[in-house]
Motif scaffolding. Structure first.
Motif, PDB file in Angstrom:
ATOM      1  N   ARG A  35      16.784  31.411  52.405  1.00  0.00           N
ATOM      2  CA  ARG A  35      15.799  31.745  51.374  1.00  0.00           C
ATOM      3  C   ARG A  35      15.993  30.881  50.146  1.00  0.00           C
ATOM      4  NH1 ARG A  35      13.000  36.257  51.702  1.00  0.00           N
ATOM      5  NH2 ARG A  35      14.568  37.171  53.057  1.00  0.00           N
ATOM      6  N   ARG A  36      14.898  30.382  49.638  1.00  0.00           N
ATOM      7  CA  ARG A  36      14.965  29.513  48.478  1.00  0.00           C
ATOM      8  C   ARG A  36      15.191  30.311  47.203  1.00  0.00           C
ATOM      9  NH1 ARG A  36      10.195  25.054  49.149  1.00  0.00           N
ATOM     10  NH2 ARG A  36      10.954  24.102  51.027  1.00  0.00           N
ATOM     11  N   GLN A  37      15.880  29.685  46.282  1.00  0.00           N
ATOM     12  CA  GLN A  37      16.062  30.250  44.963  1.00  0.00           C
ATOM     13  C   GLN A  37      15.312  29.372  43.963  1.00  0.00           C
ATOM     14  OE1 GLN A  37      17.652  33.059  44.645  1.00  0.00           O
ATOM     15  NE2 GLN A  37      18.199  33.148  46.805  1.00  0.00           N
ATOM     16  N   PRO A  38      15.035  29.891  42.784  1.00  0.00           N
ATOM     17  CA  PRO A  38      14.372  29.069  41.771  1.00  0.00           C
ATOM     18  C   PRO A  38      15.178  27.812  41.473  1.00  0.00           C
ATOM     19  CG  PRO A  38      14.404  31.389  41.128  1.00  0.00           C
ATOM     20  CD  PRO A  38      15.277  31.260  42.337  1.00  0.00           C
ATOM     21  N   ALA A  39      14.466  26.749  41.153  1.00  0.00           N
ATOM     22  CA  ALA A  39      15.151  25.505  40.823  1.00  0.00           C
ATOM     23  C   ALA A  39      16.047  25.715  39.604  1.00  0.00           C
ATOM     24  CB  ALA A  39      14.120  24.414  40.546  1.00  0.00           C
ATOM     25  N   THR A  40      17.231  25.169  39.669  1.00  0.00           N
ATOM     26  CA  THR A  40      18.206  25.375  38.598  1.00  0.00           C
ATOM     27  C   THR A  40      18.189  24.203  37.641  1.00  0.00           C
ATOM     28  OG1 THR A  40      19.936  24.330  39.891  1.00  0.00           O
ATOM     29  CG2 THR A  40      19.693  26.702  40.125  1.00  0.00           C
ATOM     30  N   GLU A  41      18.915  24.362  36.551  1.00  0.00           N
ATOM     31  CA  GLU A  41      19.048  23.277  35.613  1.00  0.00           C
ATOM     32  C   GLU A  41      19.888  22.161  36.211  1.00  0.00           C
ATOM     33  OE1 GLU A  41      18.991  26.142  31.652  1.00  0.00           O
ATOM     34  OE2 GLU A  41      20.633  24.740  32.011  1.00  0.00           O
ATOM     35  N   SER A  42      19.667  20.973  35.691  1.00  0.00           N
ATOM     36  CA  SER A  42      20.424  19.827  36.168  1.00  0.00           C
ATOM     37  C   SER A  42      21.909  20.074  35.990  1.00  0.00           C
ATOM     38  CB  SER A  42      20.003  18.566  35.407  1.00  0.00           C
ATOM     39  OG  SER A  42      20.736  17.464  35.860  1.00  0.00           O
ATOM     40  N   GLY A  43      22.684  19.730  37.010  1.00  0.00           N
ATOM     41  CA  GLY A  43      24.122  19.909  36.959  1.00  0.00           C
ATOM     42  C   GLY A  43      24.597  21.149  37.659  1.00  0.00           C
ATOM     43  N   THR A 256      14.744  12.958  38.870  1.00  0.00           N
ATOM     44  CA  THR A 256      15.649  13.756  38.055  1.00  0.00           C
ATOM     45  C   THR A 256      14.888  14.891  37.392  1.00  0.00           C
ATOM     46  OG1 THR A 256      15.293  12.329  36.144  1.00  0.00           O
ATOM     47  CG2 THR A 256      17.144  11.783  37.599  1.00  0.00           C
ATOM     48  N   GLY A 257      15.647  15.776  36.758  1.00  0.00           N
ATOM     49  CA  GLY A 257      14.991  16.822  35.989  1.00  0.00           C
ATOM     50  C   GLY A 257      15.858  18.017  35.745  1.00  0.00           C
ATOM     51  N   GLY A 258      15.301  18.953  34.987  1.00  0.00           N
ATOM     52  CA  GLY A 258      15.944  20.201  34.638  1.00  0.00           C
ATOM     53  C   GLY A 258      15.248  20.804  33.454  1.00  0.00           C
ATOM     54  N   ASN A 259      15.512  22.085  33.208  1.00  0.00           N
ATOM     55  CA  ASN A 259      14.905  22.781  32.073  1.00  0.00           C
ATOM     56  C   ASN A 259      13.381  22.697  32.080  1.00  0.00           C
ATOM     57  OD1 ASN A 259      17.451  23.495  30.962  1.00  0.00           O
ATOM     58  ND2 ASN A 259      17.647  21.423  30.116  1.00  0.00           N
ATOM     59  N   GLY A 260      12.805  22.753  33.295  1.00  0.00           N
ATOM     60  CA  GLY A 260      11.349  22.795  33.393  1.00  0.00           C
ATOM     61  C   GLY A 260      10.654  21.464  33.226  1.00  0.00           C
ATOM     62  N   ARG A 261      11.409  20.362  33.337  1.00  0.00           N
ATOM     63  CA  ARG A 261      10.774  19.041  33.249  1.00  0.00           C
ATOM     64  C   ARG A 261      11.401  18.129  34.285  1.00  0.00           C
ATOM     65  NH1 ARG A 261       7.215  16.652  30.028  1.00  0.00           N
ATOM     66  NH2 ARG A 261       7.185  14.370  29.965  1.00  0.00           N
ATOM     67  N   TRP A 262      10.546  17.421  35.055  1.00  0.00           N
ATOM     68  CA  TRP A 262      10.997  16.603  36.175  1.00  0.00           C
ATOM     69  C   TRP A 262      10.365  15.224  36.069  1.00  0.00           C
ATOM     70  CZ3 TRP A 262      14.377  19.768  38.517  1.00  0.00           C
ATOM     71  CH2 TRP A 262      14.176  21.147  38.352  1.00  0.00           C
ATOM     72  N   GLU A 263      11.071  14.228  36.582  1.00  0.00           N
ATOM     73  CA  GLU A 263      10.589  12.857  36.482  1.00  0.00           C
ATOM     74  C   GLU A 263      10.782  12.122  37.801  1.00  0.00           C
ATOM     75  OE1 GLU A 263      12.310   8.912  34.444  1.00  0.00           O
ATOM     76  OE2 GLU A 263      11.659  10.440  32.972  1.00  0.00           O
ATOM     77  N   VAL A 264       9.721  11.422  38.237  1.00  0.00           N
ATOM     78  CA  VAL A 264       9.753  10.596  39.446  1.00  0.00           C
ATOM     79  C   VAL A 264       9.236   9.219  39.071  1.00  0.00           C
ATOM     80  CG1 VAL A 264       8.834  10.252  41.767  1.00  0.00           C
ATOM     81  CG2 VAL A 264       9.420  12.567  40.983  1.00  0.00           C
ATOM     82  N   ASN A 265      10.003   8.177  39.405  1.00  0.00           N
ATOM     83  CA  ASN A 265       9.645   6.804  39.060  1.00  0.00           C
ATOM     84  C   ASN A 265       9.567   5.995  40.350  1.00  0.00           C
ATOM     85  OD1 ASN A 265       9.142   4.436  37.713  1.00  0.00           O
ATOM     86  ND2 ASN A 265      11.223   4.200  36.906  1.00  0.00           N
TER      87      ASN A 265
END
Length: 602
Positions: A35-43, A256-265
Motif C-alpha cells: 500500500r502506498r503512503q503519501p509522498a514524504t519530504e526529501s531525505g 527532485t522535490g519535497g514539501n509539495g514541490r517537484w522538479e523534472v528537467n
C-alpha cells in the motif's frame, strides 16, 4: 484500489467486491498489500520499506532457507548479485556469472509443487519444479520468459565449520543455478506494482503499463524512477498501441522535490509546451499519491508548472464512464436485474428487436447506446448491431455462424464509427455499426480463439486462443483495428474458458485448478489469486465491471454462468429468477426459465 499486489494462489480464496447503492463495498478479501503512503519530504525514507531476509534467518530449516533463497534477489537491482551470493558457498559463487547495470535480470518463477529436499551424504539436494513467469528487468518491466526450464536443482551444505556440532548457523547453496531466481511470492512480498501511463497513438487517452518497484526505494526517489520509466518507453507488447516520448529524450540530473514541490528537467525535442503538457498528465496519473506543484523544465528552461492533484481532476482517465447496470438474457430477451441496493435500468432496445437473444454487449457514449446482440434461429447464430439514442430501434444483421461468443465494444473508437470484437467459430473478428465482420489474423500457434475481452482504455485486449491466455495491444490508426503481437500470460489455471478485465492491470479468468475455478491474474501473469476455487462446473460466460479511478462506486464485480446457472460476486451467489425484472410470470404448472449470459452496461 489501484497499484497493489494481489496475493498469490497459496493465499486462499477471496471474494471480490460488488457495488451497492449506498457506495459501501462488501469486501471480504484476503490481500497482501504493497500500500502506498503519501509522498514524504526529501531525505525521508519509506516507513514501510521491506527487505528480504538474510541467509542466517532460516536457521536449520531447509524449507525456509529455500524460500528465502528464492527471495534474496528482490530489491534494488544494483545489489541483487551481492544479496544472492550471501546465500552461496564461497567455493561455488563463481558459478553465478554476474552481470552489470541494465543487464541485471531476475528470472521470476512460480513453484508448481513443494520443493523436494533430499538428504545426501555430506549435503542436501533440492529440486524445485517451476512455471516460468517472466524476466524482471531493471526498468521495472516483467518481460516474457526467456528460459524454458521446468525445474532447477542445487545443493545445500551446513554453514557450520567442518567437524563442529551444528550450532544453527544455517546453510549455504552449492552448485547454484546460473540465474537470479525470484519466486512469484517474493515478487508479491518485496515489490509494489506501479501503473504508469502512455498516450494512445492519437494522444487522446492514457493507456496503463504495469511495472514493479522494490519496496526498499525511498519515496523521494519514486518520482525519479517513474520519469525514467516514461523516458524509457512502454513495455514491448504494449508498444503497437501507444506512443512514447520523443526519440533521444533524456532526464537531466535526477527528478527532485519535497514539501509539495517537484522538479523534472529533460532534454526533449519537439514542441516543448505541448509535449510538456502531455507529460505532466502522464506523471500526475502515474503517481496518484503525489500532490503539490510539479515544474517541468526542458534543457533547464521552465516550460510548465501545475498542481498534480488539479491536473488529475481536470484530465480524467475515463470520461463519460457511468455507474454500471446489470442485465441478463431470460427466455430469449434481455431484462434488467434487480439487485438489492442497486438501481436497475431500462432495457435500451425496442421490444421488437429484443427477441431470440443468446448473449449481448452494450456500451454508451455521447448519449448514444451501442448494442451488439447474438441471436439464434434454426440452429445458427448471427450478430445484430444497432446504435442510436435509447431505445435502439434499427439493427443490421451480420453473417450466420455456428457459434458466436459474447461481443465486446472498444471504448476508445470514434463514437461516430464504433467498433467491437467478437469470436465466431473459433476466429476473432472486428465488427462495426453495420454488423460488417472482418477476421483478424493473429500471429499465434494454430488453435481456436474461444474468448476475447477489451480493457477500459480500449487499446488492450485479453484473449484465450489454443487454450492459452494472451494480452495484446490495439492500434486504431486509420480507423482499422490492428492487433499487435500477443503476449502469453503465465497462469497455473488449465482448460481456460472465459476472461474479462477486473481492473486496469488484472484479468478475471475462468479455468481449472483441479476443479473449475475463477482466478484474478495480473496482465503479465506474475500475480494470481483465486476468486472462486470451485464453480461446480465449467464457466461458459464471464463478465466484469472493472475497478477504475473514474467511478466512485465500488467495483471489481463480476458475473458468470456455469452449467446453465448464472451467478454474481460479493458474495458469490446464484442470480435468482425473482431478480429478473419486467417478466410476465409463467402460467401455473409451467416451470420458469433461468437467467443466462449476464452482463453490465457502463
Amino acid at each position: 484500489m489501484r497499484n497493489r499486489l494481489v496475493a498469490g494462489a497459496l493465499c486462499g480464496t477471496l471474494a471480490v467486491a460488488g457495488f451497492t447503492g449506498c457506495g459501501i463495498p462488501e469486501r471480504s478479501e484476503v490481500r497482501v498489500d504493497g500500500r502506498r503512503q503519501p509522498a514524504t519530504e526529501s531525505g525521508a525514507v519509506n516507513a514501510w520499506r521491506k527487505e528480504p531476509p538474510p541467509r542466517s534467518m532460516s536457521g536449520t530449516d531447509p524449507e525456509e532457507f529455500v524460500r528465502n533463497f528464492l527471495s534474496a534477489a528482490a530489491g534494488e537491482p544494483d545489489r541483487a548479485y551481492y544479496r544472492v551470493k550471501q546465500f552461496i558457498a564461497q567455493e561455488d559463487d563463481h558459478r553465478l556469472q554476474e552481470k552489470q547495470g541494465s543487464e541485471v535480470e531476475l528470472t521470476v518463477v512460480r513453484l508448481v509443487d513443494k520443493p523436494v529436499i533430499t538428504p545426501d551424504i555430506d549435503s542436501t539436494r533440492v529440486t524445485i519444479a517451476v512455471q516460468q513467469v517472466g524476466v524482471l528487468r531493471t526498468d521495472g518491466k516483467l518481460a516474457p520468459p526467456v528460459s524454458t526450464d521446468t525445474r532447477y536443482e542445487f545443493g545445500l551444505r551446513s554453514a557450520s565449520p567442518a567437524g563442529s556440532v551444528d550450532d544453527g548457523a544455517g546453510f549455504y547453496v552449492i552448485d547454484p543455478p546460473n540465474v537470479l531466481l525470484l519466486s512469484d511470492v517474493a515478487l508479491r512480498d518485496y515489490y509494489e506494482s506501479q501503473t504508469i501511463y502512455f498516450w494512445n497513438s492519437e494522444r487522446t487517452r492514457l493507456v496503463p503499463d504495469l511495472r514493479y518497484l522494490p519496496l526498499t526505494v525511498p519515496n523521494e526517489r519514486r518520482l525519479n524512477e517513474v520519469v525514467k520509466w516514461l523516458v524509457g518507453g512502454p513495455s514491448d507488447w504494449l508498444r503497437p498501441g501507444v506512443v512514447g516520448l520523443p526519440d533521444r529524450t533524456e532526464l537531466i540530473n535526477n527528478a527532485t522535490g519535497g514539501n509539495g514541490r517537484w522538479e523534472v528537467n529533460l532534454d526533449m525535442s519537439g514542441d516543448d509546451r505541448t509535449r510538456a503538457d502531455q507529460l505532466l498528465t502522464q506523471i500526475a496519473w502515474s503517481l496518484p499519491e503525489f500532490d503539490g506543484q510539479l515544474e517541468l523544465k526542458v534543457r533547464n528552461n521552465s516550460v510548465l508548472t501545475e498542481d498534480l492533484g488539479e491536473r488529475r481532476s481536470a484530465r480524467a482517465l475515463y470520461q463519460g464512464l457511468d455507474a454500471p447496470v446489470r442485465y441478463c438474457v431470460y427466455e430469449g430477451s434481455i431484462h434488467p436485474l434487480g439487485i438489492a441496493g442497486e438501481s436497475p435500468g431500462a432495457v435500451p432496445l425496442d421490444p421488437g428487436a429484443n427477441r431470440n437473444v443468446v448473449s449481448a454487449g452494450f456500451t454508451r457514449a455521447d448519449k448514444q447506446v451501442f448494442a451488439a446482440l447474438v441471436t439464434a434461429s434454426a440452429g445458427r447464430q448471427r450478430l445484430s448491431v444497432g446504435t442510436g439514442p435509447a431505445p435502439v430501434t434499427t439493427f443490421t444483421k451480420g453473417p450466420e455462424h455456428t457459434a458466436i461468443g459474447r461481443p465486446v465494444w472498444l471504448r476508445a473508437t470514434d463514437p461516430h464509427q464504433p467498433q467491437g470484437l467478437v469470436v465466431a467459430d473459433g476466429r476473432l473478428y472486428r465488427f462495426d455499426q453495420n454488423a460488417r465482420m472482418s477476421q483478424i489474423v493473429l500471429n499465434l500457434p494454430p488453435g481456436s480463439v474461444t474468448a476475447v475481452a477489451a480493457s477500459l482504455d480500449g487499446r488492450r485486449i485479453a484473449l484465450i486462443a489454443g487454450g492459452a491466455l494472451y494480452v495484446a495491444a490495439l492500434n486504431l490508426d486509420g480507423g482499422t483495428v490492428a492487433v499487435g503481437p500477443p503476449r502469453r500470460v503465465a497462469t497455473s489455471l488449465t482448460s481456460l474458458s472465459a476472461v474479462d478485465w477486473g481492473d486496469e492491470e488484472r484479468l478475471i479468468v475462468a479455468g481449472a485448478a483441479g476443479r473449475p475455478a475463477i482466478y484474478e491474474i495480473s496482465v503479465d501473469g506474475a500475480l494470481q489469486t483465486p476468486l472462486k476455487d470451485d464453480t461446480g462446473a465449467r464457466v461458459t460466460h464471464l463478465t466484469a465491471f472493472p475497478t477504475n479511478p473514474a467511478t466512485k462506486l465500488p467495483s471489481g464485480a463480476f458475473m458468470y454462468e456455469a452449467n446453465n446457472v448464472s451467478y454474481r460476486s460479493s458474495p458469490v451467489e446464484r442470480i435468482q429468477r425473482e431478480q429478473v425484472l419486467d417478466v410476465t410470470p409463467p402460467p401455473t404448472g409451467v416451470r420458469p426459465g433461468s437467467p443466462s449470459a449476464p452482463f453490465f452496461l457502463f
